[in-house]
Write an enzyme that holds these catalytic residues in place. Sequence first.
Site, PDB file in Angstrom:
ATOM      1  N   GLU A  66       3.191  13.997   3.440  1.00 41.32           N
ATOM      2  CA  GLU A  66       2.192  12.991   3.043  1.00 41.32           C
ATOM      3  C   GLU A  66       1.969  11.922   4.108  1.00 41.32           C
ATOM      4  O   GLU A  66       0.841  11.491   4.330  1.00 41.32           O
ATOM      5  CB  GLU A  66       2.637  12.293   1.754  1.00 41.32           C
ATOM      6  CG  GLU A  66       2.622  13.151   0.516  1.00 41.32           C
ATOM      7  CD  GLU A  66       3.309  12.451  -0.644  1.00 41.32           C
ATOM      8  OE1 GLU A  66       3.224  11.205  -0.751  1.00 41.32           O
ATOM      9  OE2 GLU A  66       3.955  13.141  -1.446  1.00 41.32           O
ATOM     10  N   PRO A  77      -7.263   7.565  -4.127  1.00 40.57           N
ATOM     11  CA  PRO A  77      -8.682   7.185  -4.234  1.00 40.57           C
ATOM     12  C   PRO A  77      -9.264   6.891  -2.852  1.00 40.57           C
ATOM     13  O   PRO A  77      -8.711   6.074  -2.110  1.00 40.57           O
ATOM     14  CB  PRO A  77      -8.637   5.911  -5.094  1.00 40.57           C
ATOM     15  CG  PRO A  77      -7.352   6.000  -5.842  1.00 40.57           C
ATOM     16  CD  PRO A  77      -6.392   6.681  -4.912  1.00 40.57           C
ATOM     17  N   ARG A  79       0.826  -1.208   0.000  1.00 40.40           N
ATOM     18  CA  ARG A  79       0.000   0.000   0.000  1.00 40.40           C
ATOM     19  C   ARG A  79       0.865   1.264   0.000  1.00 40.40           C
ATOM     20  O   ARG A  79       0.525   2.265  -0.646  1.00 40.40           O
ATOM     21  CB  ARG A  79      -0.907  -0.040   1.229  1.00 40.40           C
ATOM     22  CG  ARG A  79      -1.933   1.075   1.317  1.00 40.40           C
ATOM     23  CD  ARG A  79      -2.996   0.729   2.351  1.00 40.40           C
ATOM     24  NE  ARG A  79      -3.805   1.869   2.708  1.00 40.40           N
ATOM     25  CZ  ARG A  79      -3.757   2.494   3.880  1.00 40.40           C
ATOM     26  NH1 ARG A  79      -2.935   2.063   4.832  1.00 40.40           N
ATOM     27  NH2 ARG A  79      -4.528   3.528   4.130  1.00 40.40           N
ATOM     28  N   ASN A  81      -2.758   8.164   5.121  1.00 43.86           N
ATOM     29  CA  ASN A  81      -1.487   7.471   5.337  1.00 43.86           C
ATOM     30  C   ASN A  81      -1.176   7.177   6.797  1.00 43.86           C
ATOM     31  O   ASN A  81      -0.139   6.583   7.108  1.00 43.86           O
ATOM     32  CB  ASN A  81      -0.332   8.286   4.739  1.00 43.86           C
ATOM     33  CG  ASN A  81      -0.370   8.298   3.228  1.00 43.86           C
ATOM     34  OD1 ASN A  81      -0.817   7.336   2.598  1.00 43.86           O
ATOM     35  ND2 ASN A  81       0.087   9.387   2.629  1.00 43.86           N
ATOM     36  N   HIS A 136      -6.183  -5.695  -2.388  1.00 50.91           N
ATOM     37  CA  HIS A 136      -6.951  -5.789  -1.148  1.00 50.91           C
ATOM     38  C   HIS A 136      -7.159  -7.236  -0.715  1.00 50.91           C
ATOM     39  O   HIS A 136      -7.857  -7.488   0.262  1.00 50.91           O
ATOM     40  CB  HIS A 136      -8.300  -5.081  -1.299  1.00 50.91           C
ATOM     41  CG  HIS A 136      -8.206  -3.595  -1.227  1.00 50.91           C
ATOM     42  ND1 HIS A 136      -9.287  -2.762  -1.403  1.00 50.91           N
ATOM     43  CD2 HIS A 136      -7.145  -2.777  -1.000  1.00 50.91           C
ATOM     44  CE1 HIS A 136      -8.897  -1.500  -1.295  1.00 50.91           C
ATOM     45  NE2 HIS A 136      -7.600  -1.485  -1.051  1.00 50.91           N
ATOM     46  N   ASP A 167      -4.060 -14.171  -2.854  1.00 49.59           N
ATOM     47  CA  ASP A 167      -4.839 -15.100  -3.661  1.00 49.59           C
ATOM     48  C   ASP A 167      -6.009 -14.348  -4.292  1.00 49.59           C
ATOM     49  O   ASP A 167      -6.112 -13.130  -4.169  1.00 49.59           O
ATOM     50  CB  ASP A 167      -5.334 -16.293  -2.832  1.00 49.59           C
ATOM     51  CG  ASP A 167      -6.154 -15.878  -1.614  1.00 49.59           C
ATOM     52  OD1 ASP A 167      -6.739 -14.774  -1.640  1.00 49.59           O
ATOM     53  OD2 ASP A 167      -6.217 -16.646  -0.640  1.00 49.59           O
ATOM     54  N   HIS A 214       0.559   4.292  -2.549  1.00 49.33           N
ATOM     55  CA  HIS A 214       0.300   5.657  -2.077  1.00 49.33           C
ATOM     56  C   HIS A 214       1.413   6.610  -2.495  1.00 49.33           C
ATOM     57  O   HIS A 214       1.167   7.795  -2.720  1.00 49.33           O
ATOM     58  CB  HIS A 214       0.131   5.661  -0.559  1.00 49.33           C
ATOM     59  CG  HIS A 214      -1.219   5.194  -0.120  1.00 49.33           C
ATOM     60  ND1 HIS A 214      -1.844   5.670   1.015  1.00 49.33           N
ATOM     61  CD2 HIS A 214      -2.084   4.319  -0.677  1.00 49.33           C
ATOM     62  CE1 HIS A 214      -3.032   5.085   1.141  1.00 49.33           C
ATOM     63  NE2 HIS A 214      -3.191   4.255   0.118  1.00 49.33           N
TER      64      HIS A 214
END
Length: 323
Positions: free
Chosen positions: A88, A162, A62, A94, A192, A250, A66
């Site tokens: 940031e 997003p 992630r 974050n 995700h 997976d 980002h």
Amino acid sequence: MAVIKLLPLIVMFQLVVAASAASSPLKVGYYKKSCPGLENIVKRTTTKFILRDRTLAAPLLRMHFHDCFVRGCDASVLLNSTSTNQAERDAIPNLSLRGFDVVDAAKEALERECPGVVSCADVLALVARDAVSLIYGPYWQVPVGRRDGNQSIAFEALTNLPPPFANISTLITMFGNKGLNVKDLVVLSGGHTLGISHCTSFTNRLYNFTGKGDTDPTLDPYYAVQLKKKCKPGDTTSFVSLDRTATRFDEDYYTSVAKRRGLLQSDAALLDNRQTRNYVLTQLFYHGESFERDFGNSMIKMGKIGVLTGSNGQIRRKCALVN
């Protein structure tokens, strides 16, 4: 009038970012002569951390995402805030990032081996790849040669990343602004399959979806009941896995989305577009047959967004500080 003058600049910036994503001077083996041990050093360091805590793979992946979506892949997400500027990494999206110490450790090891050669942006891209690979996810060749930026502004994270409540139109536009297409959107959303989300990112779907104290009707009712047991109104500390196998890479994420059990509104939105929905269903029926290959390809493409190369930027000695 100030807003009207600013809009063309924003459009120009988006076009530049998209163009650099499509073609960049990055290449595999860029450091072959200047730092031949690069990949071994990064993998060895990342392995040490992942063996102690497999859950680090998700935030490291992630973090790379980002970083690239704000100012391009320039390691700006790694910079500390200063007395005059909030960076940031301290922006709301974050605050849940972890794994900065993994990147720092890899960079420190590289500085001992080949000082002043490898950028923090390249280290982050390699760490993210290795973290995913170490938990039996895909392995992809990472083109390198990025340089580091010297600016990091918290507000830009708010406007470029997003949000979890984004609908499909917003997602397509935001990815498109970075030179990523609809397939990249649905493939990278598959990240995700790893990690967790705090209740605050989705409780509006449970308790006040349209402002009338209702539940999102697109959410599977049984799943909504289970989520309400874990996340009470106003809960700011609890979290829920993004899919059932949160520490294993997976295709289960797509299974969850297809069953209307995508945790975030942005996950559920993948069913609202024909192309993204078809991809979700294909992975469901063919057990993720193409997902790992597609994910690696989209990660390579994402890793080229807005890169600094040549004489632009710098090679930071410490990833949290400009030189």
